[in-house]
Motif scaffolding. Structure first.
Motif, PDB file in Angstrom:
ATOM      1  N   THR A 192       0.850  -1.183   0.000  1.00  0.00           N
ATOM      2  CA  THR A 192       0.000   0.000   0.000  1.00  0.00           C
ATOM      3  C   THR A 192       0.889   1.237   0.000  1.00  0.00           C
ATOM      4  N   TYR A 193       0.622   2.127  -0.939  1.00  0.00           N
ATOM      5  CA  TYR A 193       1.398   3.351  -1.114  1.00  0.00           C
ATOM      6  C   TYR A 193       0.526   4.555  -0.788  1.00  0.00           C
ATOM      7  N   THR A 194       1.149   5.633  -0.346  1.00  0.00           N
ATOM      8  CA  THR A 194       0.459   6.892  -0.101  1.00  0.00           C
ATOM      9  C   THR A 194       0.793   7.852  -1.236  1.00  0.00           C
ATOM     10  N   LEU A 195      -0.225   8.384  -1.880  1.00  0.00           N
ATOM     11  CA  LEU A 195       0.002   9.311  -2.981  1.00  0.00           C
ATOM     12  C   LEU A 195       0.609  10.613  -2.472  1.00  0.00           C
ATOM     13  N   THR A 196       1.635  11.061  -3.172  1.00  0.00           N
ATOM     14  CA  THR A 196       2.217  12.370  -2.882  1.00  0.00           C
ATOM     15  C   THR A 196       1.755  13.382  -3.915  1.00  0.00           C
ATOM     16  N   ASP A 197       1.352  12.891  -5.089  1.00  0.00           N
ATOM     17  CA  ASP A 197       0.890  13.771  -6.159  1.00  0.00           C
ATOM     18  C   ASP A 197       0.104  12.953  -7.176  1.00  0.00           C
ATOM     19  N   ALA A 198      -0.796  13.599  -7.859  1.00  0.00           N
ATOM     20  CA  ALA A 198      -1.543  12.986  -8.958  1.00  0.00           C
ATOM     21  C   ALA A 198      -1.659  14.029 -10.062  1.00  0.00           C
ATOM     22  N   THR A 199      -1.166  13.683 -11.228  1.00  0.00           N
ATOM     23  CA  THR A 199      -1.154  14.617 -12.350  1.00  0.00           C
ATOM     24  C   THR A 199      -2.133  14.146 -13.412  1.00  0.00           C
ATOM     25  N   ALA A 200      -3.023  15.026 -13.816  1.00  0.00           N
ATOM     26  CA  ALA A 200      -3.993  14.694 -14.864  1.00  0.00           C
ATOM     27  C   ALA A 200      -3.282  14.619 -16.214  1.00  0.00           C
ATOM     28  N   VAL A 201      -3.720  13.673 -17.042  1.00  0.00           N
ATOM     29  CA  VAL A 201      -3.184  13.527 -18.401  1.00  0.00           C
ATOM     30  C   VAL A 201      -4.320  13.844 -19.364  1.00  0.00           C
ATOM     31  N   TYR A 202      -4.069  14.803 -20.229  1.00  0.00           N
ATOM     32  CA  TYR A 202      -5.090  15.251 -21.179  1.00  0.00           C
ATOM     33  C   TYR A 202      -4.708  14.884 -22.600  1.00  0.00           C
ATOM     34  N   ASP A 203      -5.717  14.612 -23.393  1.00  0.00           N
ATOM     35  CA  ASP A 203      -5.575  14.466 -24.840  1.00  0.00           C
ATOM     36  C   ASP A 203      -6.396  15.608 -25.423  1.00  0.00           C
ATOM     37  N   GLY A 204      -5.734  16.714 -25.695  1.00  0.00           N
ATOM     38  CA  GLY A 204      -6.455  17.926 -26.070  1.00  0.00           C
ATOM     39  C   GLY A 204      -7.232  18.395 -24.856  1.00  0.00           C
ATOM     40  N   PRO A 205      -8.537  18.643 -25.001  1.00  0.00           N
ATOM     41  CA  PRO A 205      -9.329  19.086 -23.859  1.00  0.00           C
ATOM     42  C   PRO A 205      -9.888  17.934 -23.021  1.00  0.00           C
ATOM     43  N   THR A 206      -9.662  16.690 -23.448  1.00  0.00           N
ATOM     44  CA  THR A 206     -10.257  15.528 -22.801  1.00  0.00           C
ATOM     45  C   THR A 206      -9.334  14.927 -21.753  1.00  0.00           C
ATOM     46  N   LEU A 207      -9.835  14.763 -20.535  1.00  0.00           N
ATOM     47  CA  LEU A 207      -9.097  14.085 -19.478  1.00  0.00           C
ATOM     48  C   LEU A 207      -9.111  12.592 -19.780  1.00  0.00           C
ATOM     49  N   CYS A 208      -7.935  12.015 -20.021  1.00  0.00           N
ATOM     50  CA  CYS A 208      -7.900  10.594 -20.401  1.00  0.00           C
ATOM     51  C   CYS A 208      -7.223   9.713 -19.364  1.00  0.00           C
ATOM     52  N   GLY A 209      -6.513  10.291 -18.402  1.00  0.00           N
ATOM     53  CA  GLY A 209      -5.862   9.449 -17.408  1.00  0.00           C
ATOM     54  C   GLY A 209      -5.181  10.249 -16.322  1.00  0.00           C
ATOM     55  N   TRP A 210      -4.464   9.519 -15.476  1.00  0.00           N
ATOM     56  CA  TRP A 210      -3.753  10.105 -14.348  1.00  0.00           C
ATOM     57  C   TRP A 210      -2.402   9.449 -14.185  1.00  0.00           C
ATOM     58  N   THR A 211      -1.430  10.230 -13.774  1.00  0.00           N
ATOM     59  CA  THR A 211      -0.141   9.704 -13.345  1.00  0.00           C
ATOM     60  C   THR A 211      -0.116   9.859 -11.838  1.00  0.00           C
TER      61      THR A 211
END
Length: 110
Positions: A82-101
């Protein structure tokens, strides 16, 4: 949906594995398909070094579950760790949110 989003989705679903993303308070969770690149040789050789755990996920599971946006202090369970998130970055394809890092630390065994 563009070819970039489809390519990303295909890679995550082909190479990824099931992970559990939980809010910091533990009240909400969602099972996601995540891809965590393997450790680099330098990270393996220096066992004392603490490196961040990075996972790529699509936005599909989050959008359909109503989870919202992942953020710092949320938890990510990958197998027995189990990991604790330190950051989450949105990944966009143009204006569309398609994923997260998801960038996490810890890795406590449950």
């Amino acid at each position: 949906m563009s070819y970039k989003t489809e390519r990303r989705r295909r890679q995550i679903h082909t190479k990824g594995r099931q992970m559990l993303l939980m809010t910091a308070d533990g009240n909400t969770s969602v099972t996601v398909m995540g891809y965590a690149p393997p450790a680099q040789a330098a990270q393996i050789a220096d066992a004392a070094a603490q490196t961040a755990f990075i996972a790529q996920i699509t936005n599909d599971e989050l959008a359909s579950s109503g989870y919202g946006s992942p953020g710092a202090l949320d938890r990510l369970r990958d197998g027995a760790r189990t990991y604790t998130l330190t950051d989450a970055t949105a990944v966009y394809d143009g204006p569309t949110l398609c994923g997260w890092t998801l960038i996490a630390a810890g890795g406590e065994t449950s």
